[in-house]
Scaffold this active site. Structure first.
Site, mmCIF file in Angstrom:
data_model
loop_
_atom_site.group_PDB
_atom_site.id
_atom_site.type_symbol
_atom_site.label_atom_id
_atom_site.label_comp_id
_atom_site.label_asym_id
_atom_site.label_seq_id
_atom_site.Cartn_x
_atom_site.Cartn_y
_atom_site.Cartn_z
ATOM 1 N N THR A 10 0.640 -1.182 -0.035
ATOM 2 C CA THR A 10 -0.046 -0.106 -0.059
ATOM 3 C C THR A 10 0.726 1.218 0.067
ATOM 4 O OG1 THR A 10 -1.933 1.249 1.076
ATOM 5 C CG2 THR A 10 -0.158 -0.027 2.513
ATOM 6 N N GLY A 11 0.323 2.189 -0.604
ATOM 7 C CA GLY A 11 1.155 3.466 -0.391
ATOM 8 C C GLY A 11 0.600 4.426 0.643
ATOM 9 N N ASP A 68 -8.324 -2.602 -0.841
ATOM 10 C CA ASP A 68 -8.683 -1.456 -1.501
ATOM 11 C C ASP A 68 -10.193 -1.009 -0.785
ATOM 12 O OD1 ASP A 68 -8.584 0.098 -3.729
ATOM 13 O OD2 ASP A 68 -10.214 -0.518 -4.706
ATOM 14 N N ALA A 147 -8.557 11.470 5.627
ATOM 15 C CA ALA A 147 -9.657 11.445 4.555
ATOM 16 C C ALA A 147 -11.079 11.942 4.892
ATOM 17 C CB ALA A 147 -9.442 10.374 3.464
ATOM 18 N N TYR A 148 -12.115 10.818 4.593
ATOM 19 C CA TYR A 148 -13.332 10.901 4.937
ATOM 20 C C TYR A 148 -13.736 10.859 6.599
ATOM 21 C CZ TYR A 148 -13.673 10.713 -0.035
ATOM 22 O OH TYR A 148 -13.505 11.010 -1.244
HETATM 23 O O1 LIG Z 1 -4.388 1.952 -2.998
HETATM 24 P P1 LIG Z 1 -3.664 2.252 -1.534
HETATM 25 O O2 LIG Z 1 -1.949 2.362 -1.812
HETATM 26 O O3 LIG Z 1 -3.678 1.274 -0.500
HETATM 27 O O4 LIG Z 1 -3.966 3.631 -0.747
HETATM 28 P P2 LIG Z 1 -5.172 4.668 -1.288
HETATM 29 O O5 LIG Z 1 -5.266 5.788 -0.478
HETATM 30 O O6 LIG Z 1 -5.085 4.722 -2.851
HETATM 31 O O7 LIG Z 1 -6.489 3.678 -0.823
HETATM 32 P P3 LIG Z 1 -7.507 3.281 -1.890
HETATM 33 O O8 LIG Z 1 -7.183 2.910 -3.313
HETATM 34 O O9 LIG Z 1 -8.149 2.056 -1.431
HETATM 35 O O10 LIG Z 1 -8.587 4.593 -1.837
HETATM 36 C C1 LIG Z 1 -9.317 4.542 -0.824
HETATM 37 C C2 LIG Z 1 -9.769 5.903 -0.367
HETATM 38 O O11 LIG Z 1 -10.726 5.929 0.180
HETATM 39 C C3 LIG Z 1 -10.722 6.642 1.449
HETATM 40 N N1 LIG Z 1 -10.644 5.735 2.724
HETATM 41 C C4 LIG Z 1 -10.579 4.666 2.774
HETATM 42 N N2 LIG Z 1 -10.241 4.050 3.956
HETATM 43 C C5 LIG Z 1 -10.642 5.142 4.707
HETATM 44 C C6 LIG Z 1 -10.627 5.216 6.216
HETATM 45 O O12 LIG Z 1 -10.604 4.450 7.195
HETATM 46 N N3 LIG Z 1 -11.172 6.559 6.673
HETATM 47 C C7 LIG Z 1 -11.330 7.662 5.737
HETATM 48 N N4 LIG Z 1 -11.144 7.696 4.300
HETATM 49 C C8 LIG Z 1 -10.809 6.456 3.868
HETATM 50 C C9 LIG Z 1 -9.535 7.428 1.184
HETATM 51 O O13 LIG Z 1 -9.563 8.594 0.415
HETATM 52 C C10 LIG Z 1 -8.541 6.494 0.443
HETATM 53 O O14 LIG Z 1 -7.658 7.204 -0.396
HETATM 54 MG MG LIG Z 2 -5.309 3.261 -4.131
#
Ligand SMILES: O=P(O)(O)OP(=O)(O)OP(=O)(O)OC[C@H]1O[C@@H](n2cnc3c(O)ncnc32)[C@H](O)[C@@H]1O
Ligand SMILES: [Mg+2]
Length: 191
Positions: A10-11, A68, A147-148
């Protein structure tokens, strides 16, 4: 006993911190976070996780999982969903609250969903978790979360995820539910 190593690709450092809390008492297994990029196809969370972990396993040939996840608002037909990261980086929480103006009570229902995709020599397994709640009327945080989190109030709570500590959030989050199923599966596989 020699530890089995599993990579978490993950990033997102916030996901790593939460996974470390959730998996802290995993016995005999060491989780190693790596920021190994993988193509994120357009599709459901399940399809992104499955494609991503298959791609990574074909590259590193070692047990690996991805996660994801997304934020789904029911009255917006699941938006932002699989575009959660992009929507957070563009219109952000202010933009979401603008879209939600005029909606109240049950119309503000939303959920987070996490799909963990794990792959080893026995193939791919998906583990899912959902946490339901409501979109808050304003951005509320105490410096926690990401984030959210600052606009999501989980069911049975009156604080947003960002007003809770990472530990409190990780007791009930979508990530907890998905990773608990993963933990159960992987501990059974241990010799
Ligand atoms: O793909 P990786 O590298 O794992 O990291 P990412 O941030 O791109 O992760 P995702 O592709 O799974 O996108 C998920 C998005 O949904 C939101 N998100 C996921 N889990 C969250 C959480 O626990 N609290 C708040 N926002 C969340 C947040 O904006 C993330 O960037
Ligand atoms: Mg992602």
């Amino acid at each position: 006993m020699n530890m089995m190593e599993i990579y978490f690709a993950t990033g997102n450092s916030n996901k790593v911190k939460e996974a470390e809390i959730i998996l802290k008492d995993l016995k005999g297994i060491k989780i190693k976070a790596i920021n190994l990029p993988y193509p994120e196809i357009q599709g459901t969370l399940e399809e992104v996780s499955e494609f991503g972990v298959k791609y990574l396993y074909s590259k590193i040939k070692k047990p690996v999982f991805v996660e994801d996840s997304g934020f789904f608002i029911e009255v917006l037909k699941g938006f932002p969903g699989t575009y959660s990261r992009y929507v957070q980086e563009t219109i952000g929480n202010e933009g979401i609250l603008k879209l939600m103006e005029g909606f109240k009570g049950e119309e503000r229902r939303a959920y987070f969903k996490s799909v963990v995709g794990y792959c080893d020599e026995d193939g791919i397994k998906l583990f899912k978790g959902i946490v339901r709640g409501n979109v808050s009327h304003e951005i509320r945080d105490k410096g926690h979360g990401f984030a959210y989190d600052s606009i999501f109030i989980p069911e049975g709570e009156n604080r947003t995820f960002a007003e809770m500590t990472r530990e409190e959030k990780s007791r009930i989050s979508h990530r907890r539910k998905a990773l608990e199923k993963f933990k159960e599966y992987i501990e059974k596989k241990l010799p």
